[in-house]
Design an enzyme around this catalytic site. Structure first.
Site, PDB file in Angstrom:
ATOM      1  N   SER A   1       0.823  -1.206   0.000  1.00 13.31           N
ATOM      2  CA  SER A   1       0.000   0.000   0.000  1.00 13.31           C
ATOM      3  C   SER A   1       0.861   1.262   0.000  1.00 13.31           C
ATOM      4  CB  SER A   1      -0.896   0.029   1.235  1.00 13.31           C
ATOM      5  OG  SER A   1      -1.357  -1.246   1.540  1.00 13.31           O
TER       6      SER A   1
ATOM      7  N   SER B   1       4.448   1.127  -0.552  1.00 12.81           N
ATOM      8  CA  SER B   1       5.818   0.791  -0.920  1.00 12.81           C
ATOM      9  C   SER B   1       5.887   0.060  -2.247  1.00 12.81           C
ATOM     10  CB  SER B   1       6.415  -0.105   0.166  1.00 12.81           C
ATOM     11  OG  SER B   1       5.505  -1.149   0.469  1.00 12.81           O
TER      12      SER B   1
ATOM     13  N   TYR C   1      16.728 -10.479   0.133  1.00  6.37           N
ATOM     14  CA  TYR C   1      15.780 -10.915  -0.889  1.00  6.37           C
ATOM     15  C   TYR C   1      15.412 -12.374  -0.647  1.00  6.37           C
ATOM     16  CZ  TYR C   1      14.144 -12.324  -5.557  1.00  6.37           C
ATOM     17  OH  TYR C   1      13.431 -12.824  -6.613  1.00  6.37           O
ATOM     18  N   ALA C   2      14.134 -12.637  -0.610  1.00  8.54           N
ATOM     19  CA  ALA C   2      13.646 -14.014  -0.428  1.00  8.54           C
ATOM     20  C   ALA C   2      13.045 -14.474  -1.757  1.00  8.54           C
ATOM     21  CB  ALA C   2      12.612 -14.051   0.694  1.00  8.54           C
TER      22      ALA C   2
ATOM     23  N   ASP D   1       1.106  -9.599  13.163  1.00 11.85           N
ATOM     24  CA  ASP D   1       0.497  -9.771  11.839  1.00 11.85           C
ATOM     25  C   ASP D   1       1.128 -10.979  11.141  1.00 11.85           C
ATOM     26  OD1 ASP D   1      -1.310  -9.204   9.845  1.00 11.85           O
ATOM     27  OD2 ASP D   1      -0.112  -7.598   8.936  1.00 11.85           O
TER      28      ASP D   1
ATOM     29  N   GLU E   1       1.224 -14.496   4.042  1.00 12.86           N
ATOM     30  CA  GLU E   1       1.806 -13.467   3.152  1.00 12.86           C
ATOM     31  C   GLU E   1       3.079 -12.887   3.749  1.00 12.86           C
ATOM     32  OE1 GLU E   1      -1.426 -13.664   4.003  1.00 12.86           O
ATOM     33  OE2 GLU E   1      -2.630 -12.272   2.786  1.00 12.86           O
TER      34      GLU E   1
ATOM     35  N   ASP F   1       7.617  -7.988   7.376  1.00 16.81           N
ATOM     36  CA  ASP F   1       6.521  -7.043   7.620  1.00 16.81           C
ATOM     37  C   ASP F   1       6.258  -6.823   9.112  1.00 16.81           C
ATOM     38  OD1 ASP F   1       4.524  -5.273   7.263  1.00 16.81           O
ATOM     39  OD2 ASP F   1       3.243  -6.558   6.049  1.00 16.81           O
TER      40      ASP F   1
HETATM   41  P1  ATP Z   1       1.001  -3.767   2.604  1.00 16.08           P
HETATM   42  O1  ATP Z   1       1.967  -2.714   2.969  1.00 16.08           O
HETATM   43  O2  ATP Z   1      -0.105  -3.273   1.759  1.00 16.08           O
HETATM   44  O3  ATP Z   1       0.560  -4.618   3.745  1.00 16.08           O
HETATM   45  P2  ATP Z   1       3.080  -5.545   1.880  1.00 16.08           P
HETATM   46  O4  ATP Z   1       3.425  -5.575   3.312  1.00 16.08           O
HETATM   47  O5  ATP Z   1       2.967  -6.849   1.166  1.00 16.08           O
HETATM   48  O6  ATP Z   1       1.739  -4.751   1.622  1.00 16.08           O
HETATM   49  P3  ATP Z   1       5.685  -4.762   1.011  1.00 16.08           P
HETATM   50  O7  ATP Z   1       6.325  -5.153   2.281  1.00 16.08           O
HETATM   51  O8  ATP Z   1       6.111  -3.499   0.378  1.00 16.08           O
HETATM   52  O9  ATP Z   1       4.112  -4.618   1.137  1.00 16.08           O
HETATM   53  O10 ATP Z   1       5.876  -5.932  -0.005  1.00 16.08           O
HETATM   54  C1  ATP Z   1       5.309  -5.919  -1.289  1.00 16.08           C
HETATM   55  C2  ATP Z   1       5.533  -7.281  -1.928  1.00 16.08           C
HETATM   56  O11 ATP Z   1       6.922  -7.394  -2.262  1.00 16.08           O
HETATM   57  C3  ATP Z   1       5.226  -8.431  -1.013  1.00 16.08           C
HETATM   58  O12 ATP Z   1       3.934  -8.890  -1.212  1.00 16.08           O
HETATM   59  C4  ATP Z   1       6.257  -9.488  -1.405  1.00 16.08           C
HETATM   60  O13 ATP Z   1       5.705 -10.334  -2.398  1.00 16.08           O
HETATM   61  C5  ATP Z   1       7.378  -8.700  -2.016  1.00 16.08           C
HETATM   62  N1  ATP Z   1       8.490  -8.622  -1.090  1.00 16.08           N
HETATM   63  C6  ATP Z   1       8.621  -7.781  -0.054  1.00 16.08           C
HETATM   64  N2  ATP Z   1       9.780  -7.965   0.581  1.00 16.08           N
HETATM   65  C7  ATP Z   1      10.399  -8.965  -0.061  1.00 16.08           C
HETATM   66  C8  ATP Z   1      11.653  -9.650   0.127  1.00 16.08           C
HETATM   67  N3  ATP Z   1      12.479  -9.318   1.119  1.00 16.08           N
HETATM   68  N4  ATP Z   1      11.977 -10.641  -0.717  1.00 16.08           N
HETATM   69  C9  ATP Z   1      11.126 -10.992  -1.706  1.00 16.08           C
HETATM   70  N5  ATP Z   1       9.944 -10.397  -1.950  1.00 16.08           N
HETATM   71  C10 ATP Z   1       9.581  -9.393  -1.125  1.00 16.08           C
END
Ligand code: ATP
Length: 408
Positions: free
Chosen positions: A45, A47, A205-206, A249, A253, A267
């Protein structure tokens, strides 16, 4: 939210970066120009997450990222049926360039957007929590330095002889943060004039994406896989709690999978950070806790009832995840949030006939309405969950060393 595979946003560092030549930066440190930029891998949302690599000091500037590898990023990807592997975050991202260059999931947050949506605390807590969890010791002296990662010795690395803090292996690593943008510092503009700024979180990175994607792709997990991922999640939760953090949380996801298919909890924006010296919540969390709602399907009944939670809420979420891995669906899910909350408050869910009985017993002990009676709430805390019969054949000491079972 996760994007469906690679996208075509401009990817070349030089082109994407603001020119810094006319823009005094707040401190010497990392900037966008220090990285090679790849595909966007997801959006939240507030980022955007983009692949990025350290530019090697010795290498020539690269004008283009390398083409994606044709093969899967890891051996487990091939276990996904090809007919279903094209439409989720599991799909292979560009895995390019320079050898020895570290790859990051670079999370960019627009400061203007954060301020406008009143999400500063969310971002602050995420960073603060990751810093607490990214240290070698538990006294809070963070080794994470803004703008620098050179001297960080982090426990979040596989090492055959490591013993302490193994739970940290289950936490996404924050390598560094930096800020970049149009604002000027020390001049006529002020620090709060940050309209053009972005905050960057350089995260580990995952590459194997979200646990949720795997559950969806596979339909459900066999008991062995479900148990393994439950055990890793439990171990990570234990570490998080041990550092005075409640995630609040935990959901599929927010459980990412690295190249070895080990979990990485991410997150932490909804986390509650306990003040370790006073064992009281800091002010920043007080405010956060009032506004926090979480994700409907995994929200604990005490949060719905009292709007306050302790560490037991993460155990409730674990119960939901175990149920979901085995059945393919979360235990409480209705057509809208309100109805989902009703199901949770009434503990209205049921097990399919083929649900393994010992796993069922554990889920029933985790999905208990009163947190005081929930498994893990007692004096022995998380040990009581580890000692449940379902985990009898799990060696928690080795949980970060074992090869994950191929998900089936
Ligand atoms: P919101 O903020 O709306 O709850 P979110 O927490 O999923 O959404 P981000 O943390 O910005 O938002 O992540 C966006 C997406 O990027 C995630 O759904 C995930 O698939 C991917 N992502 C985030 N961090 C990583 C990571 N470290 N490695 C791989 N993919 C990632």
């Amino acid at each position: 939210k996760a994007m469906n595979g690679p996208t075509t946003r401009p990817t070349i560092a030089g082109k994407r970066s603001h020119s810094n030549s006319h823009t005094p930066q707040p401190k010497a440190g990392k900037s966008k120009d220090d990285f090679i930029w790849g595909d966007i891998i997801g959006e939240g949302s507030f980022s955007t997450v983009t692949l990025a690599w350290d530019k090697l000091p010795t290498s020539q500037p690269q004008s283009q990222p390398q083409p994606p590898l044709s093969s899967s990023p890891n051996r487990f990807i091939s276990s996904i049926p090809s007919s279903t592997s094209s439409s989720s975050s599991i799909s292979s991202h560009s895995i390019p360039p320079p050898k020895q260059s570290r790859i990051y999931a670079m999370k960019e947050l627009s400061q203007a957007h954060i301020v406008k949506e009143n999400k500063i605390k969310y971002v602050t807590i995420e960073k603060h929590a990751l810093q607490l969890l990214n240290t070698d010791n538990s006294n809070g002296s963070s080794q994470l330095r803004e703008h620098s990662h050179e001297n960080i010795k982090h426990p979040n690395q596989r090492h055959p002889k490591r013993q302490k803090n193994e739970g940290s292996l289950g936490i996404i690593r924050l390598w560094m943060t930096f800020r970049e943008g149009r604002s000027t510092y020390g001049g006529s503009d002020h620090l709060h004039n940050l309209a053009g700024d972005s905050l960057f979180f350089a995260l580990e990175y995952a590459p194997n994406g979200e646990l949720l994607s795997w559950i969806k792709k596979m339909g459900s997990f066999d008991e062995k896989s479900a148990k393994f991922y439950a055990a890793q999640t439990l171990s990570a939760i234990g570490f998080i709690h041990g550092r005075g953090v409640i995630h609040r949380d935990i959901k599929p996801e927010n459980i990412l999978l690295n190249s070895e298919m080990a979990i990485k909890v991410t997150d932490f924006g909804s986390a509650k950070i306990l003040d370790q010296s006073t064992d009281a919540e800091s002010n920043i969390n007080e405010e956060r806790s009032k506004s926090f709602v979480g994700t409907a399907e995994y929200v604990s009944p005490e949060l719905l009832r009292d709007r306050s939670v302790g560490k037991e809420c993460d155990f409730w979420a674990l119960g939901c995840i175990i149920y979901q891995m085995i059945t393919g669906k979360p235990p409480f899910k209705a057509t809208n949030e309100y109805l989902t909350f009703q199901l949770i408050m009434k503990l209205e869910y049921s097990f399919p006939d083929n649900f393994p009985p010992v796993a069922r017993d554990l889920v029933e002990k985790l999905l208990v309405l009163d947190p005081v009676d929930r498994l893990g709430s007692g004096e022995d805390g998380i040990e009581d969950i580890r000692n449940h019969a379902w985990f009898d054949d799990v060696d928690f000491q080795q949980i970060w060393n074992l090869d994950p079972p191929s998900i089936a």
